[in-house]
Design an enzyme around this catalytic site. Structure first.
Site, PDB file in Angstrom:
ATOM      1  N   LYS A  73       0.868  -1.319   0.058  1.00 46.95           N
ATOM      2  CA  LYS A  73       0.360  -0.214   0.069  1.00 46.95           C
ATOM      3  C   LYS A  73       0.645   1.335   0.207  1.00 46.95           C
ATOM      4  O   LYS A  73       1.884   1.356   1.018  1.00 46.95           O
ATOM      5  CB  LYS A  73      -0.759   0.183   1.294  1.00 46.95           C
ATOM      6  CG  LYS A  73      -1.696   1.691   1.354  1.00 46.95           C
ATOM      7  CD  LYS A  73      -2.660   1.283   2.107  1.00 46.95           C
ATOM      8  CE  LYS A  73      -2.706   2.007   3.503  1.00 46.95           C
ATOM      9  NZ  LYS A  73      -3.426   2.230   4.755  1.00 46.95           N
ATOM     10  N   ASN A 165     -14.422  13.925  22.536  1.00 47.80           N
ATOM     11  CA  ASN A 165     -13.496  14.662  22.031  1.00 47.80           C
ATOM     12  C   ASN A 165     -12.319  15.469  22.640  1.00 47.80           C
ATOM     13  O   ASN A 165     -13.155  16.285  22.909  1.00 47.80           O
ATOM     14  CB  ASN A 165     -13.664  14.452  20.685  1.00 47.80           C
ATOM     15  CG  ASN A 165     -12.645  14.180  19.247  1.00 47.80           C
ATOM     16  OD1 ASN A 165     -11.845  13.806  19.112  1.00 47.80           O
ATOM     17  ND2 ASN A 165     -13.358  15.635  18.673  1.00 47.80           N
ATOM     18  N   SER A 205      -5.583  11.645  16.583  1.00 43.61           N
ATOM     19  CA  SER A 205      -3.991  11.988  16.460  1.00 43.61           C
ATOM     20  C   SER A 205      -2.896  12.227  17.794  1.00 43.61           C
ATOM     21  O   SER A 205      -2.219  13.143  17.425  1.00 43.61           O
ATOM     22  CB  SER A 205      -3.635  12.619  15.239  1.00 43.61           C
ATOM     23  OG  SER A 205      -4.248  14.211  15.336  1.00 43.61           O
ATOM     24  N   GLY A 226      -5.220   4.748  17.546  1.00 44.34           N
ATOM     25  CA  GLY A 226      -4.677   5.982  16.781  1.00 44.34           C
ATOM     26  C   GLY A 226      -2.962   5.641  16.498  1.00 44.34           C
ATOM     27  O   GLY A 226      -2.195   6.864  15.737  1.00 44.34           O
ATOM     28  N   THR A 227      -2.568   5.870  17.774  1.00 47.20           N
ATOM     29  CA  THR A 227      -0.865   5.721  17.640  1.00 47.20           C
ATOM     30  C   THR A 227      -0.111   5.068  16.557  1.00 47.20           C
ATOM     31  O   THR A 227      -0.416   3.239  16.541  1.00 47.20           O
ATOM     32  CB  THR A 227      -0.442   5.576  19.012  1.00 47.20           C
ATOM     33  OG1 THR A 227      -1.105   5.962  19.849  1.00 47.20           O
ATOM     34  CG2 THR A 227       1.178   5.222  19.293  1.00 47.20           C
ATOM     35  N   ASP A 228       0.091   5.449  15.741  1.00 50.32           N
ATOM     36  CA  ASP A 228       0.404   4.472  14.630  1.00 50.32           C
ATOM     37  C   ASP A 228       2.467   5.475  13.851  1.00 50.32           C
ATOM     38  O   ASP A 228       2.255   4.600  12.617  1.00 50.32           O
ATOM     39  CB  ASP A 228      -0.176   4.831  13.585  1.00 50.32           C
ATOM     40  CG  ASP A 228      -0.674   5.778  12.759  1.00 50.32           C
ATOM     41  OD1 ASP A 228       0.006   6.653  13.623  1.00 50.32           O
ATOM     42  OD2 ASP A 228      -1.215   5.959  11.698  1.00 50.32           O
ATOM     43  N   LYS A 232       3.300   9.976  19.093  1.00 50.99           N
ATOM     44  CA  LYS A 232       2.065  10.128  19.476  1.00 50.99           C
ATOM     45  C   LYS A 232       1.653   8.856  20.566  1.00 50.99           C
ATOM     46  O   LYS A 232       2.443   7.597  20.563  1.00 50.99           O
ATOM     47  CB  LYS A 232       1.362   9.081  18.129  1.00 50.99           C
ATOM     48  CG  LYS A 232       0.904   9.964  16.604  1.00 50.99           C
ATOM     49  CD  LYS A 232       0.115   9.477  16.258  1.00 50.99           C
ATOM     50  CE  LYS A 232      -0.133  10.610  14.615  1.00 50.99           C
ATOM     51  NZ  LYS A 232      -0.468  10.272  13.910  1.00 50.99           N
TER      52      LYS A 232
HETATM   53  P1  NAD Z   1      -9.276  13.120  11.817  1.00 56.03           P
HETATM   54  O1  NAD Z   1      -7.107  13.574  11.183  1.00 56.03           O
HETATM   55  O2  NAD Z   1      -9.794  12.443  11.149  1.00 56.03           O
HETATM   56  O3  NAD Z   1      -9.195  13.043  13.200  1.00 56.03           O
HETATM   57  C1  NAD Z   1      -8.163  13.569  14.259  1.00 56.03           C
HETATM   58  C2  NAD Z   1      -8.984  13.379  15.925  1.00 56.03           C
HETATM   59  O4  NAD Z   1      -8.041  13.644  16.399  1.00 56.03           O
HETATM   60  C3  NAD Z   1      -9.865  13.809  16.367  1.00 56.03           C
HETATM   61  O5  NAD Z   1     -10.983  13.198  17.199  1.00 56.03           O
HETATM   62  C4  NAD Z   1      -9.465  15.406  16.463  1.00 56.03           C
HETATM   63  O6  NAD Z   1     -10.422  15.840  17.525  1.00 56.03           O
HETATM   64  C5  NAD Z   1      -8.288  13.887  17.106  1.00 56.03           C
HETATM   65  N1  NAD Z   1      -7.076  15.006  18.234  1.00 56.03           N
HETATM   66  C6  NAD Z   1      -6.425  16.236  17.372  1.00 56.03           C
HETATM   67  N2  NAD Z   1      -5.484  16.298  18.381  1.00 56.03           N
HETATM   68  C7  NAD Z   1      -5.845  15.940  19.281  1.00 56.03           C
HETATM   69  C8  NAD Z   1      -4.919  16.003  21.116  1.00 56.03           C
HETATM   70  N3  NAD Z   1      -4.098  16.630  20.888  1.00 56.03           N
HETATM   71  N4  NAD Z   1      -5.607  15.050  21.873  1.00 56.03           N
HETATM   72  C9  NAD Z   1      -6.436  14.246  21.843  1.00 56.03           C
HETATM   73  N5  NAD Z   1      -6.787  13.669  20.312  1.00 56.03           N
HETATM   74  C10 NAD Z   1      -6.315  15.081  19.144  1.00 56.03           C
HETATM   75  O7  NAD Z   1      -7.891  11.388  11.862  1.00 56.03           O
HETATM   76  P2  NAD Z   1      -8.223   9.870  11.690  1.00 56.03           P
HETATM   77  O8  NAD Z   1      -8.394  10.067  10.270  1.00 56.03           O
HETATM   78  O9  NAD Z   1      -9.782   9.911  12.493  1.00 56.03           O
HETATM   79  O10 NAD Z   1      -7.349   8.507  12.256  1.00 56.03           O
HETATM   80  C11 NAD Z   1      -6.949   9.454  13.577  1.00 56.03           C
HETATM   81  C12 NAD Z   1      -5.793   9.270  14.175  1.00 56.03           C
HETATM   82  O11 NAD Z   1      -5.469   7.423  13.563  1.00 56.03           O
HETATM   83  C13 NAD Z   1      -4.806   8.563  12.851  1.00 56.03           C
HETATM   84  O12 NAD Z   1      -3.600  10.206  14.078  1.00 56.03           O
HETATM   85  C14 NAD Z   1      -4.418   8.528  12.367  1.00 56.03           C
HETATM   86  O13 NAD Z   1      -3.271   8.155  11.746  1.00 56.03           O
HETATM   87  C15 NAD Z   1      -4.685   7.497  12.697  1.00 56.03           C
HETATM   88  N6  NAD Z   1      -4.468   6.067  12.478  1.00 56.03           N
HETATM   89  C16 NAD Z   1      -4.460   4.691  12.648  1.00 56.03           C
HETATM   90  C17 NAD Z   1      -4.868   3.568  11.590  1.00 56.03           C
HETATM   91  C18 NAD Z   1      -3.944   2.492  12.145  1.00 56.03           C
HETATM   92  O14 NAD Z   1      -4.331   1.191  11.443  1.00 56.03           O
HETATM   93  N7  NAD Z   1      -3.661   1.936  13.333  1.00 56.03           N
HETATM   94  C19 NAD Z   1      -5.056   3.348  10.983  1.00 56.03           C
HETATM   95  C20 NAD Z   1      -5.586   4.588   9.725  1.00 56.03           C
HETATM   96  C21 NAD Z   1      -5.724   5.924  11.088  1.00 56.03           C
END
Ligand code: NAD
Length: 327
Positions: A73, A165, A205, A226-228, A232
């Site tokens: 990917k 959130n 994020s 979220g932590t990837d 993070k």
């Molecule tokens: P997004 O940008 O649409 O949403 C971000 C989210 O994080 C929102 O809810 C926002 O309010 C919150 N946020 C922002 N700053 C913050 C802070 N300082 N403290 C707490 N929360 C905070 O992103 P998304 O597409 O929903 O993705 C969210 C996360 O998931 C990203 O970090 C992304 O890299 C990760 N992700 C992980 C995988 C995985 O396989 N583990 C896959 C896809 C995405």
């Protein structure tokens, strides 16, 4: 000799109608099982700030000797895309024929990423949450959150969703989905979520912990999704010391996953972390008591992407939706 052949193309726009949550769940569960058996492995992840358009670009790849899924990917994050009416996160999956190395398929990867990520936390809930879990806690209300919530709610007889959130105005997204699914929704503090929730999914994020160890009650299952990336963090590192920690892949868990902080602080060791595939395969019992806290560190592996892409190609060829290119 001619290497000419057909390449199957499954465009982003048709994927929504092709892959069900159940199919994504099964593909991801099987992949985690194959990884824990040593039959499938991920190659090291590449992700670079490329010094153009503020973009992060890279690829995730791997090979599954059982399903013969092979490919990558590729894509990343282009922050300026939204202003152009495009999605900031862009990805495409390329599949190869494991017998010949020839390119086999090109598949849109944006929706698949959301589906495979939601499937991963759902797999963890299926295998690790208490059977009597009734309250789902959601930390995060971004793009991925509704996919996560939908898939999680299918795993137990949940009766209520509580949400928090960082940007509270975004919680309406979770409230709307809960309403559509006929469930009550309550916006709560993180302490209140810890007191109420049986299962907590975090998908933010954030670079600093939101959920503190003392706020989580015994018996809770957490899926930290979220932590990837290095740096993070979503939950306090001490929570991982209180919990039994499971993950998709240990190498990623300790380097870019939620466990990176607890391992660096010496609160847990790499050897304490269990691959979820071992639970799926029956080699590890998973949750052992109703009071145990279980935590799934979902870092996101390339093999998940290949598994769902291979499935969507199969479905698209069978039901229509794929086009073929002479190559
Ligand atoms: P997004 O940008 O649409 O949403 C971000 C989210 O994080 C929102 O809810 C926002 O309010 C919150 N946020 C922002 N700053 C913050 C802070 N300082 N403290 C707490 N929360 C905070 O992103 P998304 O597409 O929903 O993705 C969210 C996360 O998931 C990203 O970090 C992304 O890299 C990760 N992700 C992980 C995988 C995985 O396989 N583990 C896959 C896809 C995405």
């Amino acid at each position: 000799m001619s290497d000419a052949h057909k390449v199957t193309v499954v465009p982003e726009a048709v994927i929504a109608g092709l892959l069900s949550e159940e199919e994504a769940f099964e593909a991801v569960e099987a992949t985690f099982g194959a990884m824990a058996r040593g039959a499938a492995y991920n190659f090291p992840v590449i992700r670079e700030a490329i010094g153009h358009a503020d973009a992060l670009y890279g690829f995730k790849s791997g090979f599954d000797r059982e399903s013969l899924a092979m490919g990558l990917k590729s894509g990343g994050y282009w922050p300026g895309n939204e202003a152009r009416g495009l999605t900031n996160h862009q990805s495409t999956v390329i599949l190869f024929d494991a017998d010949t190395g020839r390119v086999k398929a090109l598949v849109g990867g944006n929706l698949l990423t959301a589906l495979r990520t939601a499937a991963a936390s759902a797999v963890s809930i299926r295998h690790l949450a208490r059977p009597d879990a009734r309250v789902l806690g959601m930390i995060g209300a971004g793009h991925q959150s509704t996919f996560q919530m939908r898939a999680a709610l299918k795993q137990r007889d949940f009766e209520k969703v509580v949400g928090w959130n960082y940007h509270p105005e975004m919680l309406v997204r979770l409230e709307t989905l809960a309403g559509e699914l006929g469930l009550p929704f309550e916006a709560v503090s993180l302490e209140e979520m810890g007191a109420q929730a049986d299962v907590i999914v975090s998908i933010t994020s954030s670079f600093a912990p939101s959920m503190m160890a003392d706020w989580v009650r015994p018996g809770t299952h957490l899926a930290c999704m979220g932590t990837d990336t290095k740096g993070k963090q979503e939950v306090e590192a001490a929570l991982l010391a209180r919990a039994t920690v499971f993950t998709d892949e240990i190498t990623q868990s300790v380097s870019i996953g939620e466990a990176q902080h607890a391992v660096a602080a010496g609160l847990i060791a790499e050897g304490d972390i269990v691959e979820i595939g071992a639970v799926i395969n029956g080699a590890h019992p998973g949750r052992s008591t109703a009071d145990e806290i279980t935590l799934f560190d979902g870092t996101g592996v390339g093999l998940q992407d290949l598994a769902v892409a291979a499935k969507v190609v199969e479905v698209a060829v069978a039901r229509g939706g794929a086009t073929e290119l002479a190559f």
